[in-house]
Design an enzyme around this catalytic site. Structure first.
Site, PDB file in Angstrom:
ATOM      1  N   ASP A 164      -0.757  -2.790  -2.785  1.00 20.65           N
ATOM      2  CA  ASP A 164      -1.737  -1.619  -3.193  1.00 20.65           C
ATOM      3  C   ASP A 164      -3.414  -2.330  -3.246  1.00 20.65           C
ATOM      4  OD1 ASP A 164      -2.749   0.705  -4.899  1.00 20.65           O
ATOM      5  OD2 ASP A 164      -0.549   0.865  -4.616  1.00 20.65           O
ATOM      6  N   HIS A 201      -6.201   1.466  -8.806  1.00 22.68           N
ATOM      7  CA  HIS A 201      -4.848   2.218  -8.500  1.00 22.68           C
ATOM      8  C   HIS A 201      -3.922   1.365  -8.499  1.00 22.68           C
ATOM      9  CE1 HIS A 201      -1.846   3.945  -5.810  1.00 22.68           C
ATOM     10  NE2 HIS A 201      -2.300   5.076  -6.223  1.00 22.68           N
ATOM     11  N   SER A 366       2.358   8.741  -5.748  1.00 20.85           N
ATOM     12  CA  SER A 366       2.262   7.179  -5.607  1.00 20.85           C
ATOM     13  C   SER A 366       2.517   6.694  -7.072  1.00 20.85           C
ATOM     14  CB  SER A 366       1.090   6.901  -5.035  1.00 20.85           C
ATOM     15  OG  SER A 366       0.021   7.105  -5.742  1.00 20.85           O
TER      16      SER A 366
END
Length: 426
Positions: A164, A201, A366
């Protein structure tokens, strides 16, 4: 037969990439993926006598992703190219090459070459009390919330790789269980910003996997690989192939990987496929790696996209809490559908910590996927023998989930996808 993918570089091979709706402010919009000029994934034909030998020198296990410069230089000399070999992928007999379009055209006529794909950008898909609705929902067989998250196993002894934007491993949420393994921006760990999550994120994804408050598996070990460029949501296809090729050679069976990225075209009628990425994931799967991927956030059909169309990955769609009072798990409006979806999990308005240690409400498939990655860690803790073979792990997990509760966004029966909802059964 060769697949002349090079000739589609300027036409249908143009794709875009799904992204999350960012936290709290719920900023909207979609970022189209772009072809990376002068960068190609070349897949070789293993049935050609010379080809297997080209990859022998790069097949050794390594603590780092990538190979020594001399090996890559020798590979380029063997192909008789002026371009630069960036990475060699032994698990799928492929190579990442920086070269001009004319040289790519010439190389495509080499009998040892099966296909040439353009490199391209990827972007992110967008027992305790008060656990938030998502975690509360995840431990029950029905939609009734009791403001409590129950567990008997916590994933201790298991490992989840989070590919990520990086992870803030110093957050107390992880209690020292999260470490950074690789940063595509700084492979040799030479800068203070190595592995830093400056997009907010990857930390939330890791929190859903194993944060002590909002995570599913509160004892799991998390390994972060930062695969995005700098402080952006953008990444390259070649970066992800590098990661999965390394995992296929180095990760022990039962390793779990969370991949919250995904391709997206301009509209749902245009497929977006990367054979090289699928082959890299298949190679990792064949070596016992459990790969959990987000379904995508454009409402399209998973059958038309890499890697959600292949059976070697576990595909997760997203639900909201809009219809819980009616006994239903409503598919989030943005979540893709399709029979390739293995399981649904909460993915709209879910509370998770960002890299700044602030609690946000997140939306996106996600964020649904890491709940399932955490659940795999718990299942593998309880049944380690089942996790050496991913298909056995896939089947075992699904057999313990809750059937029949997931509906369309408006509450009508779900069609075109499996109505199976996550359940923390252990």
């Amino acid at each position: 037969m060769k697949k002349y993918l090079y000739f589609c570089l300027l036409t249908v091979c143009q794709i875009a990439v799904a992204q999350d709706i960012p936290p709290v402010s719920e900023r909207a919009g979609k970022a189209r993926s772009e072809i990376i000029k002068g960068s190609y994934i070349v897949t070789m034909d293993p049935d050609e006598p010379e080809v297997p030998g080209l990859f022998i020198a790069a097949q050794k296990k390594s603590a780092h992703m990538g190979q020594p410069a001399k090996i890559k230089e020798d590979f380029a000399d063997n192909l008789n190219i002026d371009g630069t070999v960036e990475n060699i992928y032994p698990s799928i007999h492929a190579v990442h090459i920086k070269m001009n379009s004319f040289e790519a055209h010439l190389l495509n006529s080499d009998k040892r070459v099966l296909s040439i794909e353009p490199d391209m950008t990827l972007t992110i898909q967008g027992a305790q009390t008060n656990p938030g609705w998502a975690l509360d929902r995840s431990d029950g067989a029905t939609t009734v919330l009791d403001n409590t998250y129950h567990w008997n196993a916590n994933g201790a002894g298991r490992t989840v790789y989070v590919l990520d934007t990086g992870v803030n491993t110093s957050l107390s949420e992880f209690g020292g269980r999260a470490v950074t393994f690789w940063d595509v921006n700084d492979p040799n760990h030479t800068t203070p910003t190595w592995g830093q999550d400056c997009f907010n994120h990857g930390t939330a994804v890791a929190d859903a996997v194993g944060g002590k408050i909002f995570g599913v598996a509160k004892g799991v070990s998390i390994i972060s690989a930062k695969v995005t460029n700098g402080c952006t949501k953008q990444s390259y296809l070649s970066t992800h192939i590098t990661a999965f090729d390394w995992l296929a050679t180095n990760a022990p069976p039962g390793t779990i990987v969370n991949w919250s990225f995904g391709f997206e075209p301009g509209n749902c009628s245009v497929p977006a496929i990367s054979t090289a990425l699928e082959n890299a994931m298949r190679a990792a799967y064949a070596h016992g790696v459990i790969i959990v991927v987000s379904a995508g956030n454009d409402g399209c059909n998973t059958a038309n996209y890499s890697p959600t169309r292949i059976g070697e990955v576990f595909v997760v769609g997203a639900t909201s809490n809009a219809l819980l009072s009616s006994g239903k798990d409503a598919k989030a409006s943005f979540s893709r559908t399709g029979w390739q979806i293995d399981l649904f999990a909460p993915g709209q308005g879910v509370p998770l910590y960002g890299n700044d240690g602030i609690l946000y409400a997140w939306n996106g498939t996600s964020l649904a996927a890491p709940y399932v990655s955490g659940l795999f860690a718990i299942g593998c803790q309880r049944y380690p023998a089942e996790c050496a073979k991913p298909q056995a792990a896939f089947d075992g997990l699904k057999s313990a989930m809750t059937p029949g509760t997931v509906t369309n966004t408006n509450g009508t029966p779900l069609t075109g996808a499996t109505s199976l909802m996550i359940r923390q059964a252990w």
